[in-house]
Every structure is written in structure tokens, then in C-alpha cells.
Design a protein around this motif. Structure first.
Motif: not given
Length: 368
Positions: A20, A107, A143, A167-168, A279, A348
Motif C-alpha cells: 500500500y 490499517y 483504508i 483506499s487501496c 488487495i 492508486w
């Protein structure tokens, strides 16, 4: 502005949190040519800088993490005259000038809900310093909305406006081969994650045992991941299991090999009891993989209607979900058709833009 970032967590490799942070930093380097960044790293950390306004400060690795965070880093913050400091691993330096804006990344709250799954040293540091760090911070970055709500329930004195969700992103450069055909998938199941109690691999194995005893069906399971905290119990259970011969341990594999696993498995199983994000779910969806995962978790926020859900605490529930995908009348497309809608929500680049917005104190409709 002058911004400091603690990147020592990158020395932990390519697991969830380092992955991340690495993606956020790469995109920040790309989009921000105005601010100056100072990255605090352990000697030997291989994070690559390509923005001329970024530089590194080395922290000796033989200095305990808490000593470095609470003594060395504050002195450097003053020396470098930093305006903002990003504490990327739950614990922020507390002895810094009040005018320095501190952001602490939290996280998940494993240390609150599942303390038995953590190393005692890490647990002690988390319990002592993470609540103090969140109180001291201008913003607490997490996240998912799932974890934001968890933080507010667990620490009700925190203001909701202080908790910001960044967020991721979806995996980049992962594309289906030109000759891909979903009908050519193999019959094995795939599990991706470090071997630790929270990942719940034992209940998945118990589900396979139920299928074998009840239906006489042996289903192969590929396990991708490294040994984690308290992995011995998981390995010992599998060693004695009636389905041990059908479980293939892949260990750590390359990104290319991982893509092949997603491309050829019957389905991806993610039975984790508690996660901040997940993920691997996005990785699987990006490669047209059928996803079976835990209900009542962050996975429902992420995958929405693109996954089949089960109760992670119930091997019976897991086994029923697994058997359903092997039925001849199972409609795989009912789930996989929604994957693009899910994946398009996560970027991202957008995550880095959101963080930069907070750093620059700019207003954003995302955080209103």
C-alpha cells in the motif's frame, strides 16, 4: 511545504501494508513536483526515488523502532523544519511541535479485536502508542469505511472528521491474455495470504475435509504465502488432515506466477476473519477469477455483488459455498460480470491525489 514520511515498514517486504505505502509513494512522486519530501528509512531499504524534490534520511536498523520514532525522528523533524509528518505504521512521534501536522496511518484494529494473533512486542507497542498517536494526529488515515467505523466504535472520543479513508488501488498492468477462455480454467482452488491465525486457513481446510467425507470429492488447494505469526498451528493441523495430500504449498512466488495462479484456478478463496482491506480480492477480480470470501467483513464493501460470501467461522458454510461452484448449473457469470464496476472504484493515482489534498489542506468533496 516540507513533508516527512516514515517508510521503515517497506523493509518488511511486499505484504499488504508495504505494498500500500509503496504504491502511494510512487504516485505521489509522479503527481507532486511542488512539495519537498524527506523519507525516513532503514539502511538497505531499496525504495527508488525518481522525483528530484525527494530525499532519504537513514535510521540505523539496530535502533529500536520506538526509540527511533519517539527520539530520533522528532529531532530530525525540528532540524529539517518539517510542516507535515506521515506516520505510516500505526505509531506517530509524539514529541514534535504542535504546528507540525501529523498524519497516522491505521490499517486495522487487530490489536484491539484479535490480540492473540500478534507478536507480544508489537501488541504492546500498538496498545500503548496507537491510541495516543491517533489523538495527537491532525488526521488518522485508514483504508476502508469498514475500518473507519471500527475505529469510531472502538475509540468514540475521536472526531469522525479526523478519520479519513484513502483506499487501496486496483492492481495495475494486470490484463487478461488475448487467448483467455474462462472455460479452460483448472479445478483447483487458490488461497493467497501469509499463514497466520487471522487468515483462517484452518477453517478452509476443515471445509475441504467436510466435502471429502460427505461427497467423496477431493479438491486441490494451492496455498500462496509465507509463514506468518503462529503459523505452526496451521501447518500442524494440515499435516494431520485427511486432505493434506491435496494441499500444495507454493510459498512466495513472483508476480507473473501469481497471475497464472489466479488465471487458472477454479476460484479464489479468501476466508479471512478480519482485514483492513483485502488487495488479493481485487487481484483475483482483475483476472476474471471467481471469488469466495467472508461475509460481515470489509470484503463486502470491496467486492459488493462480484463475490460469493460465506460465514468464515463456519466450515459448513465455507464447504457449501465451495460445492456450489462445482455444480453443473452454477452461474459463474452472475458474479464475474460485475468485476469491472468493482475494480473501477479503486485507483492508486486517485489515492495519492486524495492524500496530497489533505497534505495541502485543500478542500475535497471526497472528505466533506
Amino acid at each position: 511545504m516540507r513533508i516527512g514520511i516514515d517508510i521503515r515498514i517497506l523493509s518488511a517486504g511486499f505484504s499488504g501494508i508495504p505494498n500500500y505505502l509503496r504504491n502511494i509513494l510512487d504516485n505521489l512522486q509522479t503527481i507532486d513536483s511542488t512539495n519537498s519530501y524527506f523519507l525516513f528509512e532503514y539502511a538497505g531499504c531499496d525504495y527508488h526515488l525518481f522525483n528530484e524534490k525527494w530525499s532519504k534520511i537513514t535510521v540505523r536498523k539496530n535502533v529500536h523502532a520506538i526509540v527511533a520514532t519517539q527520539l530520533f525522528i522528532p529531532s530530525q523533524i525540528k532540524k529539517l523544519r518539517l510542516d507535515v509528518f506521515l506516520a505510516s505504521d500505526y505509531v506517530a512521534p509524539l514529541l514534535v511541535p504542535k504546528e507540525v501536522k501529523v498524519f497516522t496511518f491505521v490499517y486495522d484494529l487487530t490489536f484491539v479485536h484479535y490480540p492473540e494473533t500478534m507478536d507480544w512486542k508489537r501488541l504492546l507497542v500498538s496498545k500503548l502508542f496507537t491510541p495516543l498517536s491517533m489523538t495527537r494526529s491532525k488526521y488518522v488515515i485508514t483504508i476502508s469505511d469498514f475500518i473507519k467505523n471500527d475505529i469510531l466504535r472502538s475509540f468514540p472520543k475521536l472526531s469522525p472528521g479526523k478519520i479519513k479513508v484513502i483506499s487501496c488501488g486496483a492492481p495495475h498492468r494486470w490484463e487478461l491474455p488475448s487467448k483467455y477462455d474462462s472455460q479452460n480454467r483448472d479445478e483447483y482452488l487458490l488461497f493467497v495470504g501469509n499463514l497466520e491465525p487471522r487468515k483462517n486457513l484452518i477453517n478452509l481446510v476443515k471445509a475441504l475435509e467436510l466435502i471429502k467425507s460427505g461427497n467423496g470429492k477431493d479438491i486441490s488447494l494451492h496455498v500462496v504465502g509465507l509463514n506468518g505469526w503462529k503459523y505452526q498451528r496451521t501447518n500442524e493441523y494440515i499435516r494431520k488432515s485427511s486432505v493434506r495430500e491435496t494441499i500444495v504449498f507454493k510459498g512466495f512466488i513472483s508476480e507473473k506466477e501469481l497471475q497464472k495462479e489466479y488465471l487458472y484456478c477454479k476460484a479464489f478463496l479468501f476466508p479471512s476473519i478480519y482485514e483492513g482491506f483485502g488487495i488479493p480480492v481485487l487481484e483475483a477480480l482483475s483476472l476474471d477469477c471467481m471469488v469466495l470470501t467472508s461475509k460481515g467483513s470489509v470484503m463486502q464493501e470491496i467486492a459488493q455483488d462480484a463475490a460469493l460470501y460465506f460465514d468464515p467461522q463456519s466450515p459448513n458454510s465455507i464447504s457449501e459455498a465451495i460445492m456450489s461452484i462445482y455444480n453443473s448449473d452454477f452461474d459463474r457469470n452472475k458474479y464475474t460480470k460485475n468485476k469491472e464496476k468493482v475494480i473501477s472504484k479503486f485507483s492508486w493515482k486517485n489515492a495519492a491525489k486524495d492524500l496530497l489534498c489533505l497534505i495541502n489542506d485543500e478542500r475535497s468533496t471526497k472528505f466533506d
